[in-house]
Scaffold this motif. Structure first.
Motif, PDB file in Angstrom:
ATOM      1  N   ARG A 625       0.822  -1.205   0.000  1.00 24.18           N
ATOM      2  CA  ARG A 625       0.000   0.000   0.000  1.00 24.18           C
ATOM      3  C   ARG A 625       0.860   1.261   0.000  1.00 24.18           C
ATOM      4  O   ARG A 625       0.647   2.180  -0.791  1.00 24.18           O
ATOM      5  N   ARG A 626       1.835   1.322   0.860  1.00 24.52           N
ATOM      6  CA  ARG A 626       2.683   2.504   0.949  1.00 24.52           C
ATOM      7  C   ARG A 626       3.460   2.751  -0.345  1.00 24.52           C
ATOM      8  O   ARG A 626       3.603   3.879  -0.794  1.00 24.52           O
ATOM      9  N   ASN A 629       1.083   4.126  -2.788  1.00 28.68           N
ATOM     10  CA  ASN A 629       0.815   5.527  -2.460  1.00 28.68           C
ATOM     11  C   ASN A 629       1.914   6.419  -3.001  1.00 28.68           C
ATOM     12  O   ASN A 629       1.660   7.488  -3.525  1.00 28.68           O
ATOM     13  N   LEU A 630       3.134   5.931  -2.843  1.00 28.44           N
ATOM     14  CA  LEU A 630       4.261   6.694  -3.380  1.00 28.44           C
ATOM     15  C   LEU A 630       4.168   6.819  -4.887  1.00 28.44           C
ATOM     16  O   LEU A 630       4.649   7.784  -5.463  1.00 28.44           O
ATOM     17  N   GLN A 632       1.461   7.245  -6.425  1.00 30.65           N
ATOM     18  CA  GLN A 632       0.178   7.930  -6.685  1.00 30.65           C
ATOM     19  C   GLN A 632      -0.914   6.932  -7.021  1.00 30.65           C
ATOM     20  O   GLN A 632      -1.742   7.144  -7.892  1.00 30.65           O
ATOM     21  N   SER A 633      -0.908   5.850  -6.323  1.00 26.81           N
ATOM     22  CA  SER A 633      -1.950   4.853  -6.542  1.00 26.81           C
ATOM     23  C   SER A 633      -2.345   4.298  -5.196  1.00 26.81           C
ATOM     24  O   SER A 633      -1.869   4.742  -4.152  1.00 26.81           O
ATOM     25  N   ASP A 634      -3.186   3.278  -5.216  1.00 28.65           N
ATOM     26  CA  ASP A 634      -3.564   2.605  -3.984  1.00 28.65           C
ATOM     27  C   ASP A 634      -4.118   1.232  -4.359  1.00 28.65           C
ATOM     28  O   ASP A 634      -4.748   1.074  -5.413  1.00 28.65           O
ATOM     29  N   PHE A 649      -5.043  -2.520  -8.661  1.00 28.08           N
ATOM     30  CA  PHE A 649      -4.629  -1.115  -8.563  1.00 28.08           C
ATOM     31  C   PHE A 649      -4.380  -0.579  -9.963  1.00 28.08           C
ATOM     32  O   PHE A 649      -4.139  -1.341 -10.895  1.00 28.08           O
TER      33      PHE A 649
END
Lengths: 807, 345
Positions: A625-626, A629-630, A632-634, A649
Motif C-alpha cells: 500500500r505505501r 501511495n508513493l 500515486q496509486s492505492d 490497482f
C-alpha cells in the motif's frame, strides 16, 4: 506589505469654507431684509410728513385771511412756505434711502409731489403778487376817495354834494370792499364804476386823476384773484396726506416683507440648529465609539504616538507596563529610548524611509525594557496626515510576541532535536541494515556455494531448507527495513527504464514451482495494446506484484491465480504515459468484509492463526500500500468469503520511447556478457572474513583473478603498485572506508593522468543517498550485499564494458 | 503655520471685515442723522402780524462758532479764483452791505449785469437774488463763487486752498468735524449772514412804543407810505423781500429806460412764465438809506428819485415834494444798527 492612509483632499476643506461663507451671506441678507424700518427714521419721516400736512393747512388758512384783508403782511405766509420747503428738503433724502419694496413705485410719487410743490409755489407767487397789486390799488383808491372827500368838504359847496357822495360811496363799495365778484357781474360792475367815475369827472375833483387806471386794475385783478387763490389752495392740497398714505402702505409692505424674511431667518436658524445638534450628536457618537475602540485597543495593544521626528507624545498603559518606564520618563523622549541591539541600522533606516513616505510599516521589533530586560513586539506604524497633507504624527500599535518568540526558539530547538533524532534513526537503520546484511550475506553466499558443490540428497535437502529459511529471513529483514524507511519518510522510488513483460514473466517464473507444487494454475494476461517499455521503479513494482501474487498462491488451495494487466482507455489521448489496471485474482477462500479493513495495516493478517499456517511478518500488504501511495496509486480489494479475491490497482507510468519493441510472448532475457580476451584482474576490498571468502569464490569461479585488501588504505597501497581491471570496494571498513579510498584514488589518478579504474561499491546500504555518495566519490557501479553470483558478474561486465567504451 | 491655522486666519479676517463693514455702514447712517441736526430748523408762525411792518427780530439758533467761521469766510479772498475778492468786496458791511455801485465788479475787472443787493437783513428775504433763483442763503453763497464773472472759482478749489491753511483748519475744527465740506462752508457763511440783522432802528423803537423815536416827518411818511399803497409790496418786518412784483405795474418802466438786458427779464428767466416777465423780488427797504444806487439796474442814485419813480411806475401818481420828503424821512428811520463784529484772525 505597504499601504497608505488617505490624504485629506484640500478642495473638500475649501468647499466647507465656501459653504460657510454662503451660509453667512444668506443669514446676513435675511437679517438685513428682516429688519423693520428704523424707529428713529420712522419718527423723523412721520415728523416731516406731519409738518407738511400742518404747513399746508396753515398756508391755506393764511392765504384765505390774506385774501380777505385779515392779514397785515405776508411774513407768516413766507414763514409757512419756508417751513414747508424745509421739511420737504429733509424728507426726500430719507425717502431715497428707504429700501425698496417691489409693489410700491415711490419714484412716481416723489416726482409727482415735487412737481406739485413747484407748481404750488409758482401759483402762490402769482397770487401774492396779484394780491399785493390789488391791495395797493385798493389802498390808493381808498386814499383817493378819502382825499376827494376831504377836498369836497373843504369846498363847502352843497351843490352836487349828495351826488358826489353817492358816486364816491358807490365806488367805495365796488372798489374797496372785498366781495366776491363773479365773472359775469365783473363787467357789469366795471361799467358801473366807469359810469360813476365819468360822472365825477364832470366835477373839478383833482385827486381822482389816476382813479380810472387803478379802478381798472382792481377790476381786472379781482376777476382773477379768487381763481388764483383757489388754484394755490387746491394744488397739492393733498400734498402731505398723499405722502402719509404712501408711507403707511410702504411701511405695511416693508413689515410684511420683513416678517417673511424674519420667518425665513427663523426657519434657517432652526435648520442650522437641527443640523448643529445632529452634527453634535454624530460627533458625540463617534467620539464615544472611538473611545470604546480605543479602550478595546488599549486592552490588547501597546500604543504610542510620536511626532514626525520620533519624539513620544502619547503612550497607553500597556506600553508603560511592558516597557517599565513611567509616563513622565517617556513623553518628550525619542522612541529610540527602547531600542535594543537586535536590529541593524539598515533595519531602522528602512523603517523610517517607509513611514516618511507615508506608507504603513509592519515588522517584528525587539525592544529593551527599563532596567535591561527585553521584549519582542509585532509592530504596525502608521503615518497620519494633517489637513494640509503633511505628516503630523506616527501612531504605533504593537502586540507582545515575546512568548511567541520564545516558543519559536524552543520549537527551533525541538526541530533540530527531532531532525537529529530522525537522522539518528536513519543512521540506526542504515547501520543495522549493514550489520544484519553482512552475516546474512555470509549465510546465503556460503549456502549458494555449497549447493554448487556435490552434495548427497540429504545434504542438498538440508541446505535447500537453509537457503529457503535464509531467503525468508532476508525477505523479512528487507520488509522491516523498507517499512522503517517508509515510516521515517526516507524511502524514495528509483525509476529507470524496464520491460514490463520481462518483469511479469520473472515473477511468474519465481512462483511457478510453488504453484505447481500446490496444483494451481498460474496465468499471466497482458493487454495486447500495452507498451511494455516503461519507466518506473521496476524493483518496487516487482516487489508489489510478487507480494500480491505470492499471497494469492500462498492462500489458494485449488483453482488458479492470475496476473492480469489491462490498458485502460483513459490514456488513449496522452501518448507519453500509460495507465494500466493491474489485477491479481485467485480462487482462494476469499476474505470476509470485516477482515478486509485491517488487511493492509501493519502486523495484521486476516487470521492470526494464518501466521502459523502461512508465515510472514504481516508487513507485506502494508508495504504494498505505501509503495503504491508513493506511486500515486492505492491497492483495493474485491472479495467475499468463499468467492476468491481480486486485488487491483491502477498505475500510470511514463512510456519509454527509446525502445519501440512491442509485446512479444517469446522474449527471452539476453545476456550482455561479452567474451573477454584475458582474465580480468579484480581487486577485492573487504574487511569481513566471511564476505571476502564468498566474493572471492564467486569471482574465481567466474574466471576472474582476484587480489584482496582488508581496508581502504591497503587498497590504495595495492592500487599504487599494480593496475586492476576493476575494484570491488566495500563501504564500511576500518582504517579507511570505501568512499575515502575511492576519493583519494581518484585524486591520485587525476594527478598522474592515469586511466581510471572502475570501482564498484559493495554495500549493504541500499539507500539512494548512499548511492549518490558513491557516485560522487568516483565509483562507477554499485552492488548490494548480499549479492547473487550472476548479479555480480553482470555488474562487473557492465561496468568494465562501459569503462572500456569511455576510455 | 499649518494649513488649518491659515484657513482659520482667513476665515477670521473675512468675518472681521464683514463686521467692520456693518459697523461702518451703521456709523454712516448715524453720521448723516447728526449732520442734519446741525442745520437750522424753521418754525410755523404762531401769531398773525399786528401791523404791516413789524420790528426786526434777531436771528436765533445760531452757533457762535459757526458764525465766527462764516465771518472769516465772508472776508476770505481765497473764495475767488485769483484771491482778489471776497463776499465782502461786493457786500461791504461798512457801506451798507453792498458795494454802492450800479453793477458789481468781479475778478479781472469783469462788470456784472445787476446791482448787488444788501447782505443786511438778507435772512428775511423769501428768496435770494433779484430773480429769486436761490431758495436759501446757502444756495446764494454758491452763486458768486461759481460765477466766472464774479469770483470765478469752485468749491473744490476753495476747499483745496483752505486745507493748506492750518490756522483755518483749526478754526474749522472748532465749528465742524473734519473733513472740510462745501455744505459746511456754505452753512457757515449763511449763518454769519443770518446774524447780520440791523436791529433797533428808530422806526422799530417807535413801533415798540417809543413815541419820540422818529420825527414827525417820518410818522407822516409812514402814513403816506401806507395810504399810497406802497406798503402793499414793501411789507413785513423787512419792509419788502416777501414777494415778486413787476416793476412798472401801472406805467412801463422799461419803455422809458430802454436797452433791455437779460437781467431785466427778472423772474421770467427762471420760470418762463409770461406774467412773470420783468418781475423781481421786492427788495427790503430796511437798509435803503445805505444802499444807493437803487433798483435792480442801480440806475437811481437819490432816494428821493427812487421814491418818485416808484410812485409813478407802480402807482401812477406824482408825489408832491412834501410827500417825497416825508416818505424819505420814514425810509431813513428804518435803518437799524450795524452789528459789531468780533475781530477775526
Amino acid at each position: 506589505m505597504h499601504s497608505k492612509i488617505q490624504k485629506p483632499n484640500w478642495l473638500n476643506q475649501y468647499k466647507h469654507f465656501i459653504f460657510i461663507l454662503v451660509l453667512l451671506g444668506l443669514i446676513a441678507f435675511f437679517f438685513q431684509s428682516s429688519r423693520n424700518i428704523d424707529i428713529q427714521k420712522n419718527e423723523r419721516i412721520s415728523q416731516h410728513i406731519n409738518a407738511l400736512i400742518l404747513g399746508n393747512s396753515k398756508l391755506t388758512e393764511l392765504l384765505l385771511k390774506s385774501r380777505y384783508q385779515l392779514l397785515n403782511n405776508y411774513d407768516p405766509i413766507n414763514q409757512t412756505l419756508i417751513y414747508i420747503e424745509f421739511h420737504y428738503e429733509q424728507l426726500w433724502p430719507i425717502f431715497d434711502q428707504l429700501p425698496p419694496v417691489h409693489s410700491i413705485n415711490y419714484n412716481q410719487i416723489i416726482t409727482e409731489e415735487q412737481r406739485l410743490l413747484e407748481k404750488k409755489t409758482l401759483l402762490l407767487e402769482r397770487f401774492l403778487s396779484h394780491n399785493a397789486v390789488l391791495k395797493n390799488s385798493r389802498y390808493y383808491a381808498e386814499e383817493l376817495i378819502s382825499q376827494t372827500y376831504t377836498h369836497i368838504n373843504q369846498l363847502q359847496t352843497t351843490d352836487n354834494l349828495l351826488q358826489i357822495h353817492k358816486h364816491l360811496r358807490k365806488l367805495e363799495q365796488l372798489l374797496i370792499s372785498p366781495t366776491k365778484i363773479q365773472q359775469q357781474t365783473a363787467n357789469a360792475n366795471a361799467v358801473e364804476i366807469q359810469r360813476h367815475i365819468q360822472a365825477l369827472n364832470n366835477y373839478p375833483l383833482p385827486p381822482l386823476k389816476s382813479l380810472e387806471k387803478h379802478a381798472q386794475l382792481i377790476i381786472d385783478v379781482t376777476a382773477e384773484i379768487d381763481e388764483q387763490l383757489n388754484q394755490v389752495i387746491h394744488t397739492g392740497n393733498r400734498f402731505g396726506v398723499n405722502l402719509r398714505d404712501f408711507y403707511s402702505s410702504y411701511i405695511a409692505e416693508r413689515e410684511k416683507s420683513a416678517n417673511i424674511y424674519s420667518w425665513l431667518l427663523m426657519i434657517l436658524s432652526i435648520i442650522l440648529l437641527i443640523y448643529a445638534i445632529y452634527s453634535f450628536q454624530t460627533i458625540r457618537k463617534m467620539i464615544f465609539s472611538l473611545k470604546n475602540q480605543q479602550f478595546a485597543l488599549d486592552q490588547h495593544a501597546i500604543v504610542s504616538i510620536t511626532d514626525p521626528e520620533g519624539n513620544i507624545t502619547y503612550v497607553n498603559d500597556l506600553f508603560l507596563k511592558i516597557s517599565g518606564y513611567s509616563q513622565q520618563e517617556l513623553l518628550g523622549q525619542n522612541h529610540r529610548l527602547v531600542k535594543s541591539d537586535q536590529h541593524s541600522r539598515a533595519f531602522f533606516a528602512n523603517l523610517w524611509q517607509t513611514v516618511k513616505q507615508g506608507q504603513v510599516w509592519h515588522g517584528e521589533v525587539k525592544n529593551k525594557r527599563k532596567g535591561g530586560g527585553y521584549y519582542w513586539v509585532n509592530a504596525t506604524i502608521v503615518p497620519m496626515y494633517d489637513a494640509t497633507g503633511k505628516i503630523s504624527q506616527f501612531i504605533s500599535i504593537r502586540t507582545d510576541i515575546t512568548g511567541q518568540k520564545n516558543l519559536e526558539a524552543s520549537l527551533k530547538k525541538a526541530k533540530i532535536a527531532a531532525d537529529a533524532a530522525s537522522q539518528a534513526k536513519s543512521d540506526f537503520i542504515a547501520t543495522m541494515s549493514h550489520e544484519i546484511r553482512t552475516p546474512m550475506n555470509g549465510i546465503m553466499g556460503m549456502t549458494e556455494l555449497l549447493l554448487d558443490t556435490d552434495l548427497s540428497t540429504d545434504q542438498r535437502e538440508h541446505l535447500e531448507a537453509v537457503r529457503y529459511s535464509a531467503d525468508a529471513l532476508m525477505t523479512i529483514l528487507n520488509d522491516i527495513l523498507d517499512f522503517s524507511k517508509m515510516e521515517a519518510g526516507r524511502f524514495e522510488l528509483q525509476p529507470h527504464p524496464f520491460n514490463l513483460q520481462q518483469l511479469c514473466q520473472g515473477i511468474l517464473t519465481t512462483l511457478t514451482a510453488q504453484a505447481q507444487r500446490k496444483g494451481l494454475q498460474l496465468t499471466l494476461s497482458l493487454d495486447q495494446r500495452l507498451n511494455i517499455h516503461l519507466i518506473g521503479d521496476d524493483a518496487r513494482l516487482r516487489q508489489i506484484l510478487l507480494n500480491l501474487l505470492g499471497n494469492a498462491v500462498k492462500f489458494t488451495e485449488q483453482g488458479h491465480c492470475e496476473l492480469k494487466i489491462t490498458l485502460t482507455s483513459s490514456t488513449a489521448s496522452d501518448q507519453t504515459k500509460q495507465t494500466m489496471l493491474f489485477e491479481v485474482m485467485d480462487t482462494g477462500p476469499g476474505i470476509q468484509a470485516s477482515d478486509q479493513q485491517n488487511l493492509f495495516t501493519e502486523f495484521s493478517q486476516a487470521d492470526s492463526s494464518s501466521t502459523r499456517t502461512h508465515g510472514g511478518t504481516g508487513l507485506g500488504l502494508a508495504i504494498c500500500r505505501r509503495l503504491l501511495n508513493l506511486m500515486q496509486s492505492d491497492v483495493a480489494l474485491d472479495s467475499e468469503s468463499g468467492q476468491g479475491s481480486r486485488f487491483y490497482f491502477t498505475l500510470t507510468l511514463p512510456i519509454n520511447r527509446e525502445s519501440n519493441e512491442t509485446i512479444d510472448t517469446h522474449i527471452k532475457s539476453t545476456d550482455n556478457e561479452t567474451a573477454l580476451s584475458r582474465p580480468q584482474q579484480i581487486l577485492l576490498v573487504e574487511d569481513n572474513e566471511v564476505n571476502r571468502k564468498i566474493a572471492m569464490a564467486v569471482l574465481k569461479k567466474n574466471g576472474y583473478e582476484v587480489q584482496h585488501a582488508h581496508n581502504g588504505q591497503e587498497a590504495l597501497d595495492t592500487l599504487k603498485q599494480q593496475s586492476f581491471d576493476a575494484v570491488l570496494m566495500d563501504m564500511q571498513m576500518p582504517v579507511m572506508d570505501g568512499l575515502e579510498a575511492t576519493r583519494l584514488w581518484r585524486e591520485f589518478e587525476n594527478r598522474y593522468q592515469l586511466t581510471p579504474t572502475p570501482i564498484i561499491a559493495m554495500t549493504a546500504n541500499a539507500m539512494l543517498e548512499d548511492k549518490q555518495r558513491c557516485f560522487e566519490a568516483g565509483m562507477n557501479g554499485f552492488i548490494s550485499k548480499p549479492f547473487k553470483a550472476d548479479t555480480l558478474r553482470k555488474t562487473l561486465s557492465e561496468t568494465m564494458l562501459s569503462n572500456e567504451s569511455n576510455a | 503655520m499649518t494649513q488649518t491655522n491659515k484657513s482659520s486666519l482667513l476665515l477670521a479676517t473675512i468675518l472681521i471685515l464683514l463686521a467692520a463693514s456693518f459697523v461702518w455702514y451703521w456709523w454712516q447712517q448715524q453720521a448723516q442723522i447728526s449732520q442734519s441736526q446741525i442745520l437750522y430748523s424753521p418754525q410755523l408762525p404762531t401769531e398773525d402780524p399786528i401791523a404791516p411792518i413789524t420790528p426786526l427780530q434777531p436771528a436765533t439758533n445760531l452757533d457762535p462758532k459757526v458764525v465766527s467761521l462764516g465771518q472769516q469766510l465772508f472776508f476770505d479772498n481765497r473764495l475767488s479764483q485769483d484771491n482778489s475778492i471776497s463776499c465782502a468786496t461786493c457786500h461791504n458791511l461798512q457801506t451798507g452791505g453792498d458795494d454802492n455801485m450800479p453793477k458789481s465788479v468781479g475778478i479781472h475787472g469783469q462788470v456784472g449785469p445787476i446791482n448787488a443787493p444788501t447782505v443786511f437783513n438778507s435772512a428775511y428775504n423769501i428768496r435770494q437774488f433779484w430773480d429769486g433763483r436761490a431758495q436759501t442763503l446757502e444756495e446764494q453763497a454758491e452763486g458768486p463763487i461759481h460765477n466766472p464773472i464774479e469770483m470765478g472759482s469752485n468749491w473744490q478749489e476753495v476747499i483745496y486752498k483752505l486745507k493748506l491753511d492750518p490756522q483755518f483748519i483749526q478754526q474749522y475744527k472748532t465749528a465742524f468735524s473734519l473733513p472740510i465740506t462745501a455744505e459746511n462752508l456754505a452753512f457757515a457763511i449763511a449763518s454769519f449772514e443770518r446774524s447780520l440783522v440791523l436791529l433797533d432802528s428808530p422806526f422799530d423803537q417807535w413801533l415798540k412804543g417809543d413815541a419820540d423815536a422818529i420825527s414827525d416827518a417820518a410818522k407822516r411818511g409812514y402814513e403816506k407810505f401806507t395810504n399810497y399803497g406802497c406798503i402793499a409790496c414793501h411789507q413785513g418786518a423787512a419792509v419788502g423781500g416777501g414777494l415778486f412784483e413787476k416793476i412798472g405795474t401801472l406805467n412801463d418802466y422799461f419803455a422809458d429806460r430802454d436797452n433791455i438786458t437779460q437781467a431785466d427779464l427778472g423772474r421770467f428767466n427762471l420760470t418762463g412764465e409770461e406774467d412773470q416777465r420783468h418781475e423781481f423780488k421786492v427788495p427790503s427797504l430796511r437798509a435803503v438809506s445805505m444802499t444807493a444806487p437803487y433798483f435792480h439796474d442801480g440806475s437811481v442814485w437819490q432816494l428821493s428819485d427812487a421814491i418818485t419813480k416808484m410812485a409813478w411806475y407802480q402807482l401812477g401818481i406824482e408825489l408832491t415834494p412834501e410827500d417825497i420828503h416825508d416818505i424819505e424821512a420814514f425810509l431813513i428811520s428804518l435803518a437799524g444798527k450795524v452789528p459789531a463784529l468780533e475781530p477775526t484772525q
